[in-house]
Motif scaffolding. Structure first.
Motif, PDB file in Angstrom:
ATOM      1  N   ALA A  64      28.860  90.808  41.527  1.00  7.75           N
ATOM      2  CA  ALA A  64      28.053  89.829  42.275  1.00  7.75           C
ATOM      3  C   ALA A  64      28.020  90.207  43.763  1.00  7.75           C
ATOM      4  N   LEU A  65      29.171  90.664  44.290  1.00  2.03           N
ATOM      5  CA  LEU A  65      29.191  91.077  45.703  1.00  2.03           C
ATOM      6  C   LEU A  65      28.258  92.271  45.939  1.00  2.03           C
ATOM      7  N   LYS A  87      24.909  92.364  48.332  1.00  2.00           N
ATOM      8  CA  LYS A  87      24.750  93.353  49.393  1.00  2.00           C
ATOM      9  C   LYS A  87      23.419  94.091  49.246  1.00  2.00           C
ATOM     10  N   GLU A  88      23.155  94.539  48.012  1.00  2.00           N
ATOM     11  CA  GLU A  88      21.959  95.360  47.804  1.00  2.00           C
ATOM     12  C   GLU A  88      20.666  94.542  47.886  1.00  2.00           C
ATOM     13  N   LYS A  89      20.656  93.387  47.233  1.00  2.43           N
ATOM     14  CA  LYS A  89      19.389  92.664  47.110  1.00  2.43           C
ATOM     15  C   LYS A  89      19.210  91.554  48.124  1.00  2.43           C
ATOM     16  N   GLU A  91      33.165  89.924  52.049  1.00  3.83           N
ATOM     17  CA  GLU A  91      34.390  90.707  51.953  1.00  3.83           C
ATOM     18  C   GLU A  91      35.066  90.404  50.617  1.00  3.83           C
ATOM     19  N   TRP A  92      35.534  91.448  49.908  1.00  5.05           N
ATOM     20  CA  TRP A  92      36.191  91.236  48.608  1.00  5.05           C
ATOM     21  C   TRP A  92      37.409  90.328  48.816  1.00  5.05           C
ATOM     22  N   GLY A  93      37.494  89.261  48.056  1.00  2.00           N
ATOM     23  CA  GLY A  93      38.626  88.335  48.217  1.00  2.00           C
ATOM     24  C   GLY A  93      38.186  87.001  48.797  1.00  2.00           C
ATOM     25  N   LYS A 143      21.453  82.259  47.345  1.00  2.00           N
ATOM     26  CA  LYS A 143      20.679  83.510  47.418  1.00  2.00           C
ATOM     27  C   LYS A 143      20.793  84.296  46.115  1.00  2.00           C
ATOM     28  N   LEU A 144      22.003  84.375  45.575  1.00  2.00           N
ATOM     29  CA  LEU A 144      22.228  85.138  44.352  1.00  2.00           C
ATOM     30  C   LEU A 144      21.438  84.541  43.189  1.00  2.00           C
ATOM     31  N   THR A 145      21.502  83.220  43.036  1.00  2.00           N
ATOM     32  CA  THR A 145      20.885  82.612  41.856  1.00  2.00           C
ATOM     33  C   THR A 145      19.369  82.517  41.986  1.00  2.00           C
TER      34      THR A 145
END
Ligand code: 4AD
Ligand code: MG
Length: 432
Positions: A284-285, A289-291, A297-299, A309-311
């Motif tokens: 998902a991270l 980043k790409e789209k 930051e991981w964590g 934004k992701l969904t």
């Protein structure tokens, strides 16, 4: 006793004599004729009152009728293309049951005004539509779990423990002892599986959320399930299963309500027909980043904005798995293949709605739980009874919690979760 029809039943009858009861939704007219649009929980229906037919005295009373007056009437129904729902009733007799003062809610009122008058705003066609869908969502959850042979099981609301961390817990003075309003049914459910096997509930949960987001309530309805002898995959299977069943029931029964809400039901069909998308937190991270050009930051946990934004990239819900251990609850099982992450999942609704379900496989090892509790600043001794569950025949188990109002918000396409419940409770809104 006269048989009163609902307005929808009268429309279905379509012709002949009808006896009706309802509230005045709109009124207009002249000194000779009055048009009253009635409403009830089913629909609206135009009724015409003529002075000539009903007599001078009654007509003068009807002339003073204001919106939301309750009435009973008798008349003849017939088709009329010009009427709002295609039928009109010619009134032969009318009785005022409860007069109404000038109704405070008019057109274009502010969200705050409507919230202050929530007890009256519930009668709006919009709220009626949402509450009907809400009723079906509860029924669907219940039916789904019963069909899958889960037993209904209850946890206490007053709890000496907190399940989801101390920062969002409501403290209660319980005869001089400190107790909390439950954040989740889960801990007590983990005791119940040893007795009943697979179980579920729909109950209120409480979160002292200091946030002003459009998706947080302090009191919400939580549909939770807990399985025994299961795998992490089983938890995800039922998360997808129950959501698909809810969608099917709502889409089958509520096309009219979608029209009233101006919600396009086609937007929900992919979630019913296509499989949900599974991805790890780490993936998902990468996608963010790409789209979306968002660097997390991981964590770090996904924030509302990132979930949104992701969904928005998808038309079906996402099952995001294997979050970092340090940002998830103490009871989530460590991934046997990677000790940095847990076998936990969040189900995120498409179109930007974000998290609607959170769940996990549960940690079975008592020492690991004690260690995690200490790391999170909790006192393991308060969890003695819970740790016992790992000492007497512990077994693989897991489950999830579904935020019922979050699901309703998505299904109805609402801007704010407050409209998904009759009387919302948030940090700033606790009346009426
Ligand atoms: O992710 P959460 O905190 O998970 C639990 O409580 C687990 N103990 C559930 C379990 O495994 N049995 O909450 C579960 C869901 C969230 O995904 C969200 O849909 C909803 O509860 N939720 C809220 N809904 C409205 N207002 C809030 N403040 C909410 N907090 C969580
Ligand atoms: Mg969560």
């Amino acid at each position: 006793m006269k048989k009163y029809l609902t307005l929808q039943e009268a429309i279905e009858q379509g012709s002949g004599k009808v006896a009706l009861q309802g509230w005045v939704y709109r009124e207009r007219g002249s000194s000779k004729i009055k048009f009253l649009v009635l409403r009830d929980h089913t629909t609206i229906l135009q009724c015409v009152v003529e002075k000539e037919k009903i007599g001078e005295k009654k007509f003068s009373l009807i002339d003073k009728i204001q919106i939301e007056t309750s009435v009973r009437l008798e008349g003849t129904i017939k088709k009329d293309e010009r009427a709002p729902t295609g039928y009109e009733v010619n009134v032969e007799d009318l009785e005022i049951v409860g007069i109404a003062n000038e109704f405070p809610i008019q057109k274009d009122q502010s969200v705050e005004f409507l919230a202050d008058n929530r007890h009256l705003w519930l009668r709006s066609r919009r709220m009626t539509a949402i509450l009907k869908i809400r009723s079906t969502v509860f029924q669907a959850i219940d039916t789904y779990f019963r069909n899958n042979k889960f037993y209904l099981y209850h946890s206490p609301i007053f709890s000496p423990n907190n399940c989801e961390g101390g920062s969002t817990v409501f403290k209660v003075d319980y005869f001089g002892n400190e107790m909390f309003l439950t954040q989740s049914w889960q801990l007590y459910a983990e005791a119940g599986i040893f007795s009943l096997g697979n179980i579920y509930t729909i109950a209120p949960s409480f979160r002292a959320e200091r946030s002003k987001t459009s998706r947080h309530l302090t009191e919400y309805w939580h549909a939770e399930m807990e399985m025994v002898w299961n795998t992490f995959e089983d938890v995800m299977h039922h998360a997808e299963g129950v959501l698909k069943f809810i969608l099917k029931e709502v889409l089958d029964k509520h096309q009219e309500e979608f029209k009233i809400l101006e919600r396009d039901p086609k937007k929900l069909e992919p979630a019913l027909k296509k499989p949900f998308i599974k991805m790890t937190y780490t993936d998902a991270l990468k996608i963010l980043k790409e789209k979306c050009k968002m660097d997390v930051e991981w964590g770090k946990d996904l924030r509302t904005l990132e979930e949104e934004k992701l969904t928005k990239l998808y038309d079906v819900p996402l099952l995001v798995t294997r979050y970092p251990k340090k940002i998830k609850a103490f009871y989530m099982k460590e991934d046997p293949e990677n000790s940095e992450v847990v076998l936990g999942m969040d189900c995120l609704a498409p179109e930007g709605y974000g998290e609607i379900i959170g769940g996990s496989q549960r940690e079975e090892n008592a020492e690991e739980i004690e260690k995690r509790l200490r790391e999170q600043g909790e006192d393991p001794s308060v969890y003695g009874w819970y740790l016992d569950l790992r000492k007497y025949g512990s077994v693989p188990h897991g489950g999830f919690g579904l935020g019922v109002e979050r699901v309703i918000t998505w299904i109805c396409g609402l801007d704010n979760i407050k409209d998904a419940i009759p009387f919302p409770r948030t940090m700033f809104r606790f009346t009426p």
